[in-house]
Design a protein around this motif. Structure first.
Motif, short mmCIF file in Angstrom:
data_model
loop_
_atom_site.label_atom_id
_atom_site.label_comp_id
_atom_site.label_asym_id
_atom_site.label_seq_id
_atom_site.Cartn_x
_atom_site.Cartn_y
_atom_site.Cartn_z
N CYS A 1 -45.27 54.90 15.04
CA CYS A 1 -46.68 54.78 15.41
C CYS A 1 -47.19 53.02 14.68
O CYS A 1 -46.61 53.06 13.52
CB CYS A 1 -46.89 55.24 14.37
SG CYS A 1 -46.50 57.20 14.89
N ASP A 2 -48.43 52.50 15.13
CA ASP A 2 -48.68 51.73 14.25
C ASP A 2 -49.22 52.09 12.52
O ASP A 2 -49.08 52.92 12.34
CB ASP A 2 -50.64 51.35 14.76
CG ASP A 2 -50.09 50.60 15.90
OD1 ASP A 2 -49.05 49.88 16.17
OD2 ASP A 2 -51.15 49.93 16.37
N GLY A 3 -48.46 51.63 11.46
CA GLY A 3 -48.35 52.00 10.04
C GLY A 3 -46.95 52.77 9.58
O GLY A 3 -47.18 53.22 8.41
N GLY A 4 -46.11 52.98 10.90
CA GLY A 4 -44.81 53.75 10.23
C GLY A 4 -43.75 53.37 9.67
O GLY A 4 -43.72 51.52 9.46
N VAL A 5 -43.21 53.79 9.00
CA VAL A 5 -42.02 52.43 8.43
C VAL A 5 -40.96 52.73 9.10
O VAL A 5 -40.77 54.68 8.63
CB VAL A 5 -42.15 53.75 6.68
CG1 VAL A 5 -40.87 53.19 5.64
CG2 VAL A 5 -43.78 53.52 5.98
N PHE A 6 -40.05 52.36 8.32
CA PHE A 6 -38.76 52.43 8.55
C PHE A 6 -37.74 52.19 7.41
O PHE A 6 -38.56 51.06 6.83
CB PHE A 6 -37.42 50.38 9.40
CG PHE A 6 -36.52 50.97 9.50
CD1 PHE A 6 -35.86 51.72 10.93
CD2 PHE A 6 -35.87 50.52 8.55
CE1 PHE A 6 -34.91 50.85 11.32
CE2 PHE A 6 -34.56 49.77 9.14
CZ PHE A 6 -34.23 50.21 10.11
N ALA A 7 -37.25 52.65 7.02
CA ALA A 7 -35.92 53.04 5.12
C ALA A 7 -35.30 53.31 5.62
O ALA A 7 -35.00 54.72 5.21
CB ALA A 7 -37.02 54.12 4.51
N THR B 1 -45.57 61.21 7.01
CA THR B 1 -44.95 62.36 7.38
C THR B 1 -44.64 63.21 8.36
O THR B 1 -44.41 64.56 8.73
CB THR B 1 -45.30 63.18 6.09
OG1 THR B 1 -46.08 63.88 5.43
CG2 THR B 1 -44.17 62.34 4.62
N GLU B 2 -45.83 63.58 9.16
CA GLU B 2 -46.48 63.18 10.37
C GLU B 2 -44.83 63.89 11.60
O GLU B 2 -45.36 65.23 11.97
CB GLU B 2 -47.42 62.93 11.03
CG GLU B 2 -48.87 62.73 9.80
CD GLU B 2 -48.38 61.63 9.32
OE1 GLU B 2 -48.03 61.21 9.77
OE2 GLU B 2 -49.93 61.41 9.18
N SER C 1 -43.78 57.97 13.03
CA SER C 1 -44.38 58.21 11.69
C SER C 1 -43.27 57.49 10.64
O SER C 1 -44.15 56.61 10.14
CB SER C 1 -45.02 59.39 10.96
OG SER C 1 -44.57 60.04 10.81
N ALA C 2 -41.99 58.20 11.01
CA ALA C 2 -41.00 56.86 9.82
C ALA C 2 -39.70 56.76 10.55
O ALA C 2 -39.65 58.11 11.13
CB ALA C 2 -41.23 57.95 8.37
N ILE C 3 -39.28 56.42 10.51
CA ILE C 3 -37.64 56.14 10.70
C ILE C 3 -37.02 55.86 9.37
O ILE C 3 -36.85 55.33 9.03
CB ILE C 3 -37.03 55.45 12.05
CG1 ILE C 3 -38.08 55.06 12.71
CG2 ILE C 3 -35.81 55.38 12.83
CD1 ILE C 3 -37.89 54.43 14.17
#
Length: 264
Positions: free
Chosen positions: A129-135, A42-43, A100-102
């Motif tokens: 970012c590495d480890g980031g999440v697309f949802a 959530t950063e 960090s997420a999209i």
């Protein structure tokens, strides 16, 4: 901004935004699942569009939308850690490895299939970012095509669904009969005008709000925008190889509005 805005239906649709129902706005189920998929990432969240229900989930968030009237009327407002940008997802100079997420709700259905959908997936991989999440929730065509009989069953009141779900059925139907996932928005109105001969009878059969129905579809008449509605197989061919779907539940047409997700 150097991009050109085409005439759209958004200005008129804003007037009736409060009457929208899932799948055209994210349900509570969708909100919970997107928040769960993002988890602790959530950063620095990127929202494609300015969907209020999703923006409220994350305090550290940047939203981007190219329609100024959408931002003006629907954005929840900037804070020290939350802001909206008026620009184009395809051309905005995002920083690599910066989010960090999209997240989004039907966002990538708004870009041209297949070339710009493929471009969006590539850009999202680059800026996560590495480890980031697309949802992101997608509108998809069912593998069993929507037929004219399916539409008439709703119009005649044999099947009860909300008007926003019916809207997605028409888009899927038009895609099938034209043989392309890309559906001009004005063709949604054209299909309705062919199938609905008596609006008052339609309202009686369905129980829909007449003013909302008329305003919603009339707004498409001058639109030059296109909605893209691939099926799940067509989407997965373009998405990163580690992508998968999380099912939506609890509202009309939810079986055709999954969340596509991957972790970089």
């Amino acid at each position: 901004m150097t991009y050109k805005l085409l005439p759209s239906h958004w200005t008129e649709r804003i007037k009736h935004w409060s009457k929208l129902q899932p799948p055209l706005v994210p349900s509570i189920d969708t909100q919970i699942k997107i928040k769960d998929l993002v988890g602790t990432n959530t950063e620095n969240v990127l929202l494609l569009g300015v969907t209020r229900q999703l923006a409220e989930l994350f305090p550290n968030l940047t939203a981007i939308d190219r329609q100024p009237e959408i931002i003006e009327h629907l954005w929840i407002g900037d804070t020290d850690t939350r802001k909206a940008i008026e620009d184009n997802w395809l051309t905005y100079p995002f920083k690599i490895n910066s989010y960090s997420a999209i997240i989004g709700d039907g966002s990538i259905n708004m870009v041209e299939y297949p070339i710009n959908v493929s471009t969006m997936f590539y850009r999202c991989e680059q800026i996560l970012c590495d480890g980031g999440v697309f949802a992101v929730k997608f509108f998809t065509r069912p593998m069993k095509p929507i037929t004219k009989d399916d539409l008439m069953n709703v119009i005649e009141g044999h099947i009860k669904i909300n008007p926003c779900a019916f809207n997605r059925m028409i888009v899927a139907y038009n895609a099938e009969i034209t043989g392309t996932p890309s559906v001009p928005n004005k063709s949604i109105l054209e299909t309705l005008e062919l199938l609905v001969t008596d609006v008052d009878k339609l309202i009686e059969n369905t129980g829909w709000d007449k003013d909302f129905y008329l305003a919603r579809y009339e707004s498409y008449r001058k639109s030059q925008l296109v909605t893209n509605i691939p099926n799940r197989e067509e989407l997965l061919k373009l998405a990163p190889k580690y992508s998968y779907f999380v099912e939506s539940e609890g509202y009309d047409y939810s079986e055709n509005t999954p969340i596509l997700t991957f972790t970089k």
